[in-house]
Enzyme design. Sequence first.
Site, PDB file in Angstrom:
ATOM      1  N   LYS A  68     -13.744 -79.389 -25.655  1.00 32.01           N
ATOM      2  CA  LYS A  68     -14.038 -77.797 -26.279  1.00 32.01           C
ATOM      3  C   LYS A  68     -13.939 -78.104 -27.730  1.00 32.01           C
ATOM      4  O   LYS A  68     -14.954 -77.177 -27.535  1.00 32.01           O
ATOM      5  CB  LYS A  68     -12.842 -77.226 -25.662  1.00 32.01           C
ATOM      6  CG  LYS A  68     -12.351 -76.880 -24.005  1.00 32.01           C
ATOM      7  CD  LYS A  68     -14.029 -76.475 -23.567  1.00 32.01           C
ATOM      8  CE  LYS A  68     -13.520 -75.155 -21.409  1.00 32.01           C
ATOM      9  NZ  LYS A  68     -12.198 -76.613 -20.791  1.00 32.01           N
TER      10      LYS A  68
ATOM     11  N   SER B 190     -12.807 -86.093 -19.009  1.00 36.71           N
ATOM     12  CA  SER B 190     -13.494 -84.485 -20.422  1.00 36.71           C
ATOM     13  C   SER B 190     -11.605 -84.440 -21.019  1.00 36.71           C
ATOM     14  O   SER B 190     -11.780 -83.247 -22.098  1.00 36.71           O
ATOM     15  CB  SER B 190     -13.299 -83.393 -19.162  1.00 36.71           C
ATOM     16  OG  SER B 190     -12.612 -82.991 -18.194  1.00 36.71           O
TER      17      SER B 190
HETATM   18  C1  LIG Z   1     -12.745 -76.725 -19.632  1.00 40.15           C
HETATM   19  C2  LIG Z   1     -12.638 -77.882 -18.796  1.00 40.15           C
HETATM   20  C3  LIG Z   1     -13.767 -78.317 -18.124  1.00 40.15           C
HETATM   21  C4  LIG Z   1     -14.972 -77.735 -17.247  1.00 40.15           C
HETATM   22  O1  LIG Z   1     -16.076 -77.266 -18.178  1.00 40.15           O
HETATM   23  P1  LIG Z   1     -17.158 -75.951 -18.215  1.00 40.15           P
HETATM   24  O2  LIG Z   1     -17.732 -76.270 -19.168  1.00 40.15           O
HETATM   25  O3  LIG Z   1     -15.924 -74.946 -18.068  1.00 40.15           O
HETATM   26  O4  LIG Z   1     -17.494 -76.514 -16.254  1.00 40.15           O
HETATM   27  C5  LIG Z   1     -12.945 -79.323 -17.934  1.00 40.15           C
HETATM   28  N1  LIG Z   1     -12.161 -80.557 -17.489  1.00 40.15           N
HETATM   29  C6  LIG Z   1     -11.560 -80.214 -18.806  1.00 40.15           C
HETATM   30  C7  LIG Z   1     -10.945 -80.336 -19.339  1.00 40.15           C
HETATM   31  C8  LIG Z   1     -11.981 -78.404 -19.355  1.00 40.15           C
HETATM   32  O5  LIG Z   1     -10.769 -78.448 -20.478  1.00 40.15           O
END
Ligand SMILES: *Cc1c(COP(=O)(O)O)cnc(C)c1O
Length: 317
Positions: free
Chosen positions: A51, A302
């Site tokens: 993010k 992510s």
């Molecule tokens: C925010 C987030 C997502 C999803 O991302 P989007 O852009 O909302 O689809 C996936 N994994 C993690 C760890 C996140 O913080």
Amino acid sequence: MISYQDVLDAQKRISPYVLRTPLLRVPALDPILGCEVYIKSEALQFTGSFKLRGATNCMLSLSDEQRRNGVVCGSSGNHAQGVACAAQRLGVSAVIVMPLGSNPVKIEGVKSFGGTVELYGERPSDKEVRVAELVKEGRCEIHPYDNDYVRAGQGTIGLEILEDQPEIDAVVVPVGGGGLISGIATAVKAIRPQAKMIGVEPEGAPRYTESYRQGKLVWLEKTDTIADGTRTDHANANSFELIRQRVDSLATVSDDAIRQAMKLIVSKAKIVAEPSSSMGIGAVLQGKLHFDASQKVCFVISGGNNDLNLLADVIRG
Ligand SMILES: *Cc1c(COP(=O)(O)O)cnc(C)c1O
């Protein structure tokens, strides 16, 4: 709709401020997942999730006056820390609106980056009211996914994957509001159109899968999933359009499979992944995604911001 050029511009802007995370080749997972496994680990990113990329790109694109007026976001999760960290780095004042009763660890995380936390409302959607007030007072909102600078910033992950492995055959990405996958798909489809883009949602929050099925944007009455980073209860129009054009397929995954995947990622890849980021590998374990042994498949991990009690529970389980 964002373009490849937007993602390239984002990369130029944010590279001094974010970690260029490694693309790890993990042969130990090949026999289990049935393909040549690569992991793009944003668990190692500053703040513990991707993010930071979108938040930094958005803030660097503000005018001097906007930066002086400060920013605001409504988030109790990884986006909150991303915005607070980017704001601190760029000398911008940030207010983060979180629901009452938010996890104290997350509140402390935001405060440690110098962000101001405002607790407001009980339900997740209540915070929008306070965000709107702060926007009226002059602050610029940094939305967690419905913002083209945010999408383009997240897309830089796609550029890095292809820089490190130009012959990738598929990229598997967790889907919440859809900002992450729309950015990555924009980069990947521009550079290597034959690579498959695959999104994975929780079974308990299948916004985009349902939107496809019903042929319209859906609001889910409730969401129920261990994957707290992808709990969003509705499909977003701009994300849906990008997904329709640039993503090849979507799958859903159960909480059980997410837990199995988290454990497997710790033991075989030596990475601590949070539930949302384990959905792609979980979908393969659950038989929802199939690859063949010759395919080079990248799983985007992510983030790695776990509740340690939950992590301990998952590993013991
Ligand atoms: C925010 C987030 C997502 C999803 O991302 P989007 O852009 O909302 O689809 C996936 N994994 C993690 C760890 C996140 O913080």
